[in-house]
Scaffold this active site. Structure first.
Site, PDB file in Angstrom:
ATOM      1  N   CYS A   1      27.743  -6.353  15.933  1.00 57.38           N
ATOM      2  CA  CYS A   1      27.764  -5.337  14.879  1.00 57.38           C
ATOM      3  C   CYS A   1      28.099  -3.975  15.512  1.00 57.38           C
ATOM      4  O   CYS A   1      27.974  -3.814  16.722  1.00 57.38           O
ATOM      5  CB  CYS A   1      26.426  -5.313  14.144  1.00 57.38           C
ATOM      6  SG  CYS A   1      25.144  -4.348  14.975  1.00 57.38           S
TER       7      CYS A   1
ATOM      8  N   ASP B   1       1.430   0.902 -11.033  1.00 59.74           N
ATOM      9  CA  ASP B   1       0.970  -0.423 -11.440  1.00 59.74           C
ATOM     10  C   ASP B   1      -0.185  -0.874 -10.551  1.00 59.74           C
ATOM     11  O   ASP B   1      -0.446  -0.287  -9.513  1.00 59.74           O
ATOM     12  CB  ASP B   1       2.124  -1.440 -11.349  1.00 59.74           C
ATOM     13  CG  ASP B   1       2.814  -1.415  -9.998  1.00 59.74           C
ATOM     14  OD1 ASP B   1       3.104  -0.311  -9.495  1.00 59.74           O
ATOM     15  OD2 ASP B   1       3.050  -2.490  -9.424  1.00 59.74           O
TER      16      ASP B   1
ATOM     17  N   CYS C   1      25.458  -2.680  17.970  1.00 55.92           N
ATOM     18  CA  CYS C   1      25.224  -3.405  19.227  1.00 55.92           C
ATOM     19  C   CYS C   1      26.446  -3.431  20.136  1.00 55.92           C
ATOM     20  O   CYS C   1      26.327  -3.732  21.324  1.00 55.92           O
ATOM     21  CB  CYS C   1      24.820  -4.844  18.947  1.00 55.92           C
ATOM     22  SG  CYS C   1      23.248  -4.996  18.093  1.00 55.92           S
TER      23      CYS C   1
ATOM     24  N   ASP D   1       8.821   5.079  -5.380  1.00 56.27           N
ATOM     25  CA  ASP D   1       7.643   4.265  -5.666  1.00 56.27           C
ATOM     26  C   ASP D   1       6.469   5.210  -5.882  1.00 56.27           C
ATOM     27  O   ASP D   1       6.558   6.407  -5.613  1.00 56.27           O
ATOM     28  CB  ASP D   1       7.396   3.259  -4.529  1.00 56.27           C
ATOM     29  CG  ASP D   1       6.603   2.046  -5.023  1.00 56.27           C
ATOM     30  OD1 ASP D   1       6.068   2.091  -6.150  1.00 56.27           O
ATOM     31  OD2 ASP D   1       6.507   1.051  -4.278  1.00 56.27           O
TER      32      ASP D   1
ATOM     33  N   CYS E   1      25.198 -10.077  19.527  1.00 56.12           N
ATOM     34  CA  CYS E   1      25.542  -9.469  18.242  1.00 56.12           C
ATOM     35  C   CYS E   1      26.717  -8.530  18.441  1.00 56.12           C
ATOM     36  O   CYS E   1      26.775  -7.801  19.425  1.00 56.12           O
ATOM     37  CB  CYS E   1      24.361  -8.699  17.667  1.00 56.12           C
ATOM     38  SG  CYS E   1      24.774  -7.930  16.098  1.00 56.12           S
TER      39      CYS E   1
HETATM   40  N1  GUN Z   1       6.083  -2.296  -3.252  1.00 51.07           N
HETATM   41  C1  GUN Z   1       5.913  -3.575  -2.880  1.00 51.07           C
HETATM   42  N2  GUN Z   1       5.238  -4.260  -3.833  1.00 51.07           N
HETATM   43  C2  GUN Z   1       4.981  -3.392  -4.824  1.00 51.07           C
HETATM   44  C3  GUN Z   1       4.314  -3.515  -6.098  1.00 51.07           C
HETATM   45  O1  GUN Z   1       3.812  -4.573  -6.496  1.00 51.07           O
HETATM   46  N3  GUN Z   1       4.275  -2.378  -6.880  1.00 51.07           N
HETATM   47  C4  GUN Z   1       4.833  -1.210  -6.458  1.00 51.07           C
HETATM   48  N4  GUN Z   1       4.760  -0.137  -7.279  1.00 51.07           N
HETATM   49  N5  GUN Z   1       5.437  -1.077  -5.271  1.00 51.07           N
HETATM   50  C5  GUN Z   1       5.507  -2.150  -4.478  1.00 51.07           C
HETATM   51 ZN    ZN Z   2      23.763  -5.866  16.073  1.00 50.11          ZN
END
Ligand code: GUN
Ligand code: ZN
Length: 642
Positions: A275, A123, A278, A88, A273
């Protein structure tokens, strides 16, 4: 490259090809904080089977040690992860903390430099409280940045994040404009606040609006969705990728994710749980261990919940029953139930990708089930495609299926007296001739009916009876004991199914001259329809619908103009398809946009000459944009003896 392997409505199991391997979708990418590994990337890969993760390039860029290391050895080596790495861009930081001190160009270049497989544009996060004007203006900026990112992406794939706050028209327009750009993945952004505030109805509207505009040949990522509770619903609406930071965040807060919600360790009365994380633990043992040890176990527990739910979602897609899982999941929280109820306002859009029939029976789980596309489809087809075989009707209450077996004698009596037998069902009116068609016969309803279903049955029946203009309508039990059967009910049935499945115009083309019906000696059901000595249709026992034979297809081609029921392929594909091979998306030139998944289609060449019959797996806008995968499962080519 993205290929759809299996679909259930908008939901799909896909294969997404990247330079770090093929990722099977739906998939969740765990968020890895490059500063602290709550679970190491190596463990995510080896132990949990995650083949993709997401990390944050903005955090890496702003930390000198991480930046130098990432630039020197690359992201894969730095994280010790051989799968797909998505990064990201810092947008989420700007949503959380205000402005970020970087440009889009810098961020895209940096992501390229550290060897990200899928990088993200910087963005602008459109907040749900923004005005429409503010939202529209910021979308323009995001789209400009996206164009810049596409121009410089090189070997890196790019996330083109769709924005638009809570405005469906802006969401759709933004998606449509991104669909034409050189983007590889379509995240839906700006939805985290909606999820945090349990605004799931708006989330549904946002996803649907985005899906309307997006290009079906790219995976759709729901940015910031990682709670197992939401995954089935989001998948049903056509989301393929998810990411979760919560597995680690919640663990650090001593919170455990379960399919029905998130629970604080402090509030829990027992640890029920089983899993792998756990197993062998109790609440007491968890509380006694060090914070670090506990965080590790809770994070792993949270990841197991996610992987378990994703596996279940895949199974339900493969079985064609994802709606049922969603209806169950949406009862976990009233806000989720609202989301489920919201689907009703999108049934028409969802109908476009709804298969004509499924392998298993439709299970009714509550009044929301009536929002499923098959209900709408039946209501439309019965109004537009049914032609009554007599001028009077006798109505019967819903009973055991198929109705013509349960009511064998009653139907016979009604026909003799000149009445069309019609059963009033939760789908609406079902004339006796159509009682074996999916899902009218292949469905299970509770015996104790709810008021909403009764009201809807009554309304549909009233409208139907009025439209058909019967001169008399009586209760089935009041049919007089007189008259003589003047026609063959099998002939009526054969034609009624064709009307219902193909439309009246196509049925007119199919049925000509003398009609002979071949029945199964064992079951007494219609098997084949012969018209003028030629085998035009076969009836499938499981879904009560026809398979189109080459002779039938040729009659439709002759009488009903293109593009009706056609999938036209290019010259390269002709020899293969006419030999009975499947028709692949990349060779399709044209296709009828009214074709639904699993519908009978006619594959033709560019001049509308017959090549083969088969069943469509995808709809037009998918076929036209996908570069890989089967468009039509071909049954018989020209050379076949059919
Ligand atoms: N992570 C959660 N929402 C968003 C988003 O709208 N844009 C970006 N780039 N990362 C995110
Ligand atoms: Zn668990």
């Amino acid at each position: 490259m993205f290929e759809i392997v299996k679909r259930d409505g908008l939901a799909r199991i896909g294969k997404f090809e990247t330079r770090s391997g093929v990722l099977e979708t739906p998939a969740l990418l765990p968020v890895v904080n490059p500063k602290i590994f709550t679970v190491t990337p190596r463990e995510l890969y080896d132990e949990f089977g995650f083949r993709a993760l997401i990390t944050n390039s903005y955090i890496i860029k702003n930390n000198e040690n991480l930046r130098e290391k990432a630039l020197e050895v690359g992201l894969h080596e730095m994280l010790d992860f051989e799968g797909v790495i998505m990064t990201d861009s810092g947008t989420f930081q700007s949503h959380m903390y205000g402005e970020v001190e970087v440009t889009n160009e810098e961020m895209v270049q940096f992501q390229k430099d550290i060897g990200t497989d899928i990088g993200t544009v910087l963005d602008i996060f459109t907040e749900p409280y923004w005005t429409k004007e503010q939202t529209a203006e910021s979308i323009e900026v995001t789209l400009e940045r996206l164009q810049q990112a596409c121009d410089m992406k090189g070997e890196m794939m790019i996330n083109g994040v769709g924005q638009g706050s809570i405005y469906p028209d802006l969401r759709e327009d933004c998606a449509r404009r991104m669909a034409t750009m050189d983007i590889d993945v379509h995240p839906i952004g700006g939805v985290v606040p909606l999820m945090e505030q349990y605004r799931y109805t708006e989330l549904v509207d946002v996803i649907i609006a985005s899906k309307k505009g997006l290009n079906p040949n790219r995976p759709v990522h729901l940015f910031g969705a990682g709670h197992p509770m939401l995954l089935a619903l989001a998948t049903l609406l056509g989301c393929d990728l998810f990411d979760s930071a919560s597995y680690a965040k919640f663990a650090r807060d001593d919170r455990m994710m379960f399919i029905d919600g998130t629970y604080r360790l402090a509030d829990m009365k027992s640890l029920d749980c089983n899993c792998p994380a756990c197993r062998g633990q109790t609440l007491e043992s968890l509380k006694k261990m060090t914070k670090d040890q506990r965080t590790k176990i809770l994070a792993r527990h949270n990841l197991y919940q996610i992987t378990q739910e994703l596996a279940l979602i895949k199974r339900y897609i493969n079985e064609g029953r994802l709606w049922e899982l969603v209806e169950i999941r949406c009862r976990g929280h009233p806000a989720m139930l609202d989301a489920l109820r919201r689907l009703k306002s999108h049934t028409e859009f969802l109908e476009r990708t709804e298969p004509l029939s499924r392998d298993g029976a439709l299970f009714y789980t509550g009044s929301e089930t009536r929002a499923r596309p098959p209900f709408l489809r039946h209501a439309e087809r019965i109004m537009e495609r049914y032609v009554p075989s007599a001028s009077k009707a006798a109505v019967f209450p819903d009973g055991s299926k198929p109705y013509s077996r349960a009511y064998e004698w009653e139907f016979h009596k009604a026909r003799r007296a000149g009445y069309v037998p019609i059963v009033i069902t939760p789908f609406g009116p079902v004339p006796a001739e159509l009682d074996e068609i999916y899902p009218l016969a292949q469905s299970v309803f509770p015996e104790i009916t709810d008021a909403e279903t009764v009201a809807s049955m009554d309304e549909l029946t009233f409208n139907f009876l009025e439209k058909m203009g019967f001169e008399e309508v009586i209760e089935g039990c009041d049919v007089p004991e007189d008259g003589e059967l003047t026609y063959d009910p099998d002939q009526i049935r054969a034609r009624a199914i064709a009307n219902y499945q193909f439309g009246i115009e196509a049925a007119d083309a199919l049925f000509r001259g003398k009609i002979d019906i071949v029945k199964s000696r064992k079951t007494g059901k219609i098997r084949n329809v012969i018209s003028d000595g030629e085998h035009i249709l076969s009836l499938r026992a499981p879904d009560g619908l026809y398979t189109l034979k080459p002779e039938g297809a040729k009659r439709i081609l002759e009488k009903v103009p293109a593009p009706f029921m056609r999938v036209a392929v290019n010259d390269d594909s002709v020899p293969f398809v006419s030999n009975g091979r499947n028709a692949f998306c990349q060779f399709v030139l044209e296709m009828d946009e009214n074709i639904r998944p699993m519908e009978e289609v006619i594959v033709v060449d560019k001049d509308d000459n017959f090549l083969a019959t088969g069943r469509a797996l995808l709809i037009k806008n998918e076929v036209m944009s996908l570069k890989k995968g089967i468009a039509v499962k071909v049954r018989s080519g020209n050379g076949d003896d059919a």
